[in-house]
Every structure is written in structure tokens, then in C-alpha cells.
Design a protein around this motif. Structure first.
Motif, PDB file in Angstrom:
ATOM      1  N   ALA A  15       0.831  -1.210   0.000  1.00 33.89           N
ATOM      2  CA  ALA A  15       0.000   0.000   0.000  1.00 33.89           C
ATOM      3  C   ALA A  15       0.861   1.254   0.000  1.00 33.89           C
ATOM      4  N   LEU A  16       2.037   1.180   0.589  1.00 33.13           N
ATOM      5  CA  LEU A  16       2.999   2.279   0.541  1.00 33.13           C
ATOM      6  C   LEU A  16       4.224   1.833  -0.245  1.00 33.13           C
ATOM      7  N   SER A  17       4.681   2.683  -1.150  1.00 28.65           N
ATOM      8  CA  SER A  17       5.936   2.472  -1.863  1.00 28.65           C
ATOM      9  C   SER A  17       6.886   3.593  -1.480  1.00 28.65           C
ATOM     10  N   PHE A  18       8.162   3.380  -1.770  1.00 28.91           N
ATOM     11  CA  PHE A  18       9.142   4.417  -1.443  1.00 28.91           C
ATOM     12  C   PHE A  18       9.618   5.087  -2.721  1.00 28.91           C
ATOM     13  N   GLY A  19       9.570   6.420  -2.746  1.00 30.09           N
ATOM     14  CA  GLY A  19      10.033   7.190  -3.884  1.00 30.09           C
ATOM     15  C   GLY A  19      11.461   7.659  -3.690  1.00 30.09           C
ATOM     16  N   ALA A  20      12.317   7.354  -4.658  1.00 29.98           N
ATOM     17  CA  ALA A  20      13.739   7.663  -4.538  1.00 29.98           C
ATOM     18  C   ALA A  20      14.103   9.012  -5.158  1.00 29.98           C
ATOM     19  N   TRP A 212       1.699   9.800  -6.693  1.00 29.30           N
ATOM     20  CA  TRP A 212       2.870  10.594  -6.333  1.00 29.30           C
ATOM     21  C   TRP A 212       2.443  11.908  -5.670  1.00 29.30           C
ATOM     22  N   SER A 213       3.329  12.434  -4.857  1.00 30.56           N
ATOM     23  CA  SER A 213       3.108  13.678  -4.099  1.00 30.56           C
ATOM     24  C   SER A 213       1.807  13.648  -3.300  1.00 30.56           C
ATOM     25  N   PRO A 214       1.635  12.654  -2.422  1.00 29.24           N
ATOM     26  CA  PRO A 214       0.407  12.567  -1.630  1.00 29.24           C
ATOM     27  C   PRO A 214       0.227  13.711  -0.644  1.00 29.24           C
ATOM     28  N   LEU A 215       1.303  14.447  -0.372  1.00 30.67           N
ATOM     29  CA  LEU A 215       1.225  15.583   0.556  1.00 30.67           C
ATOM     30  C   LEU A 215       1.151  16.912  -0.180  1.00 30.67           C
ATOM     31  N   GLY A 216       0.652  16.870  -1.420  1.00 30.10           N
ATOM     32  CA  GLY A 216       0.417  18.111  -2.157  1.00 30.10           C
ATOM     33  C   GLY A 216       1.650  18.950  -2.347  1.00 30.10           C
ATOM     34  N   ALA A 273      -3.304  12.562   5.874  1.00 30.49           N
ATOM     35  CA  ALA A 273      -3.452  12.820   4.438  1.00 30.49           C
ATOM     36  C   ALA A 273      -3.191  11.562   3.626  1.00 30.49           C
ATOM     37  N   ILE A 274      -2.201  10.776   4.021  1.00 31.46           N
ATOM     38  CA  ILE A 274      -1.879   9.537   3.305  1.00 31.46           C
ATOM     39  C   ILE A 274      -2.956   8.485   3.546  1.00 31.46           C
ATOM     40  N   ASN A 275      -3.425   8.366   4.782  1.00 26.54           N
ATOM     41  CA  ASN A 275      -4.451   7.370   5.092  1.00 26.54           C
ATOM     42  C   ASN A 275      -5.741   7.629   4.325  1.00 26.54           C
ATOM     43  N   TRP A 276      -6.098   8.905   4.154  1.00 26.02           N
ATOM     44  CA  TRP A 276      -7.287   9.247   3.365  1.00 26.02           C
ATOM     45  C   TRP A 276      -7.142   8.721   1.942  1.00 26.02           C
ATOM     46  N   TRP A 305      -4.314   1.399  10.394  1.00 26.92           N
ATOM     47  CA  TRP A 305      -5.478   1.973  11.061  1.00 26.92           C
ATOM     48  C   TRP A 305      -6.302   2.691   9.998  1.00 26.92           C
ATOM     49  N   GLU A 306      -7.521   3.095  10.354  1.00 24.37           N
ATOM     50  CA  GLU A 306      -8.387   3.766   9.391  1.00 24.37           C
ATOM     51  C   GLU A 306      -9.093   4.960  10.015  1.00 24.37           C
ATOM     52  N   LEU A 307      -9.277   5.980   9.222  1.00 22.57           N
ATOM     53  CA  LEU A 307     -10.124   7.104   9.608  1.00 22.57           C
ATOM     54  C   LEU A 307     -11.561   6.629   9.756  1.00 22.57           C
ATOM     55  N   THR A 308     -12.321   7.268  10.621  1.00 24.60           N
ATOM     56  CA  THR A 308     -13.734   6.926  10.755  1.00 24.60           C
ATOM     57  C   THR A 308     -14.516   7.506   9.573  1.00 24.60           C
ATOM     58  N   PRO A 309     -15.699   6.982   9.289  1.00 27.36           N
ATOM     59  CA  PRO A 309     -16.516   7.558   8.213  1.00 27.36           C
ATOM     60  C   PRO A 309     -16.773   9.046   8.401  1.00 27.36           C
ATOM     61  N   ASP A 310     -16.980   9.479   9.643  1.00 26.48           N
ATOM     62  CA  ASP A 310     -17.210  10.900   9.892  1.00 26.48           C
ATOM     63  C   ASP A 310     -15.966  11.720   9.568  1.00 26.48           C
ATOM     64  N   GLN A 311     -14.792  11.232   9.944  1.00 30.69           N
ATOM     65  CA  GLN A 311     -13.557  11.952   9.661  1.00 30.69           C
ATOM     66  C   GLN A 311     -13.294  12.030   8.156  1.00 30.69           C
ATOM     67  N   VAL A 312     -13.571  10.931   7.454  1.00 32.52           N
ATOM     68  CA  VAL A 312     -13.426  10.937   5.992  1.00 32.52           C
ATOM     69  C   VAL A 312     -14.359  11.968   5.372  1.00 32.52           C
TER      70      VAL A 312
END
Length: 352
Positions: A15-20, A212-216, A273-276, A305-312
Motif C-alpha cells: 500500500a505504501l511504496s518508497f520514492g527515490a 505521487w506527491s500525496p502531501l500536495g 493525508a496519506i491514510n485518506w 489503522w483507518e479514519l472513521t466515516p465521519d472523519q473521511v
């Protein structure tokens, strides 16, 4: 670590990859990203493998090939434990044969990447951009040859428009060439354009998103906030123009929502931000980068872990933007919406 199918292929990716992109540190853009050497890179690869992050992504334009070279050094002795992903197609020099996806360019780019990475095959070989000068048939036939030769396992693309990707998939099917299984795309809470055209296409055609660039572009780190100036050391001072534009008010609304949820959960803003993203349809893997061990470990804690439906829902609302034509009628007008119901997040999300 959770593992997912890469689109409709049989390849399982983390689910997570590493960008070099931080490896090498050459040039204005990539020098601002980081300058990780082989010794530091090996330590980061160690941490990733211990956490189950088994896919590592690079490109020939990252630090003029130095990223691939450093990554190749860092993975020595454990190539069989991981997947290598790289990209080609963007200009690497001024010459006529140093850009694009012609047969000669793709073959040379693949051979160069194999040499720099010090490996005999590339697991995911992606066209970094659409090349309007080269016939799609030529690029696909060449990738087919490289697959048959065992030099690449799966072909993918990056930064394609919807029509470019769909036309390529149709031509691949017509001639029996390997289909693109992955689309490496920009997607974040402050950059949701992927959802309007490319995501429905990916659901329909079985193409996995590698984000790519999940943190904007570094804006969702928690350092950029309403009424707070950009930190002097922020790389955005040098790299902002390279990335997609962001509406500041929308950015601040998203950060405000992330702040509230961070208080509730004890999670950091990057982790949220990544979990969303990990719960969005078609997302097979999110590429995380890190300049150092602390940053990497923080990003790795975005899973499990997961965000709750309300948080999403709150993050969805804060980050929502009006879709451009012809997509906005499907959101606002009952007749259009009836014919095109929203994507089901649970059913459409990539899972084993």
C-alpha cells in the motif's frame, strides 16, 4: 503492511511504496528535494523492508540518473526481496534522441536503467509522459518486446490524460500487446482532479493508481497554515512552480480539518493525508518519500489503522472542488446523476 493487486494484474504491491526522488541530489529541482547518498539510502531501504514496503520507485530524470544509481547501490544483496519501478520518456538532454518514447529511445532507456539499477529486470517500467510525436503502436510494440525479453515485467504510464490512456489500452487490446496496469498520478487532498476522469477510467479498465506527491507538493506537512508564513527552509520557495497550482483558501480549509482530526486521533497531518488516499477507489500504492529516518518512520505510520466515516466525510468536504465541464452536471443535476451514480468507495477500492 497491506498488499494490493496492481490494477487488474496479478502483481501484488505494498500500500505504501518508497520514492527515490531524494536520492542523488543533482539539479535545481531534485537538489531541493534531497541529496541522499548510497549509505543513507541503504539505511532507508532497510527501514522500508522491515516495515513491508517492498516497492521502490525512481526515474531516469531524477538527478540525471543518479537516483537510479544510488538506489541500485542501496538494494545490493536483496534484489529478490523487492520490486523496482522506474520511468522514462521525459527529456534527459537537448538531443533529438534524448526524449520521448520511440522504439530506439525506449530500448536505450531500459538498458540504461538496468545498468544504473544494477539489475537484470525492472518490475514496473512506466512511460513518464505521453509522447504525441511517436505512434502509440510503436511504443506498445517496443514494450511488448521488452516484456518478452524479460527485461521488464509490467508496463505502466504516468501523467497521461484520459483519452491518451484509453486509446493506448484499446490499441494494446487490438494487437495483443501487454496492457498498462498502472498509472502513476498526482493525487492528494488538495489535488483531486484525478477523480473526475482518470479514476472512473481506471475502475472500468482495471488500471491501478500509484500516487505521487500525496502531501500536495509538501503543503500537507503541517508547516503551512493559515496566517503563518512559509518557513524559510521550505523547499516550496524553490519548487512550487514545478507542481500544480493550489488555491490557498482551500489549502487552509483542508489543514484546519486535518488539525481537528489530528487532535482527535493523535496522528500527524501527513499520516492523515496519506491514510485518506489509501481508502480511495483504484489506489494500489501511495509513494512516500523521505529525506531522513524520522520523516520516513512518520510516513510509515500512515498504515495499520483507518479514519472513521465521519472523519473521511469532513476531509472530503474541506477538500471538495467544483468539477469542470463536462463533469459538473453529474454532481449537480438530478438527471445526469441518475445515469452516473458516484463510485462506490468500498467496492471500487483495489484489494487482493
Amino acid at each position: 503492511m497491506e498488499y494490493r493487486r496492481l490494477g487488474a494484474s496479478g502483481l501484488m504491491v505494498p500500500a505504501l511504496s518508497f520514492g527515490a526522488g531524494t536520492f542523488g541530489g543533482k539539479g535545481e529541482l531534485f537538489g531541493a528535494w534531497g541529496s541522499t547518498d548510497a549509505r543513507e539510502a541503504r539505511r532507508l531501504v532497510d527501514i522500508c523492508l522491515d516495515a513491508g514496503v517492498t516497492m521502490f520507485d525512481s526515474a531516469d530524470v531524477y538527478s540525471d540518473g543518479a537516483s537510479e544509481e544510488v538506489l541500485g547501490e542501496a538494494i545490493k544483496g536483496r534484489r529478490d526481496r523487492l520490486l523496482l519501478s522506474t520511468k522514462t520518456g521525459l527529456p534527459t538532454g537537448p538531443g533529438p534522441y534524448e526524449a520521448g518514447t520511440s522504439r530506439s529511445r525506449l530500448i536505450k532507456a531500459c538498458e540504461d536503467a538496468l545498468r544504473r539499477l544494477d539489475t537484470d529486470h525492472i518490475d514496473l517500467f512506466q512511460l513518464h509522459a505521453f509522447d504525441a510525436r511517436t505512434p502509440i503502436e510503436e511504443a506498445l510494440a517496443t514494450l511488448d518486446e521488452l516484456v518478452r525479453a524479460g527485461k521488464i515485467r509490467y508496463p505502466g504510464v504516468s501523467n497521461f490524460a484520459g483519452w491518451q490512456l484509453m486509446k493506448s489500452l484499446a490499441i494494446a487490446e487490438r494487437y495483443g500487446h501487454p496492457r498498462y496496469v498502472a498509472h502513476q498520478v498526482y493525487y492528494s487532498l488538495i489535488g483531486r482532479d484525478y477523480e473526475w476522469d482518470l479514476m472512473p477510467l481506471a475502475v472500468d479498465q482495471g488500471v491501478g493508481a500509484v500516487v505521487w506527491s500525496p502531501l500536495g507538493w509538501g503543503r500537507l506537512t503541517g508547516k503551512v497554515r493559515r496566517d503563518r508564513p512559509l518557513p524559510a527552509q521550505s523547499r516550496l520557495h524553490r519548487t512550487a512552480d514545478f507542481g500544480p497550482p493550489v488555491d490557498e483558501e482551500r489549502l487552509y480549509d483542508v489543514v484546519d480539518a486535518l488539525d481537528e482530526i489530528a487532535e482527535e486521533t493523535g496522528r500527524t497531518i501527513p499520516q492523515l493525508a496519506i491514510n485518506w488516499l489509501l481508502r480511495r477507489p483504484t489506489v494500489s500504492s501511495v509513494v512516500i518519500g523521505a529525506r531522513d529516518e524520522t520523516q520516513l518512520r512518520d510516513n510509515l505510520d500512515a498504515v495499520g489503522w483507518e479514519l472513521t466515516p465521519d472523519q473521511v466525510a469532513r476531509l472530503d468536504k474541506a477538500s471538495a472542488a467544483t468539477a469542470p465541464y463536462p463533469y459538473f452536471p453529474y454532481e449537480r443535476q438530478e438527471g445526469f446523476a441518475r445515469l452516473n451514480p458516484p463510485l462506490d468507495l468500498r467496492a471500487a477500492a483495489s484489494r487482493p
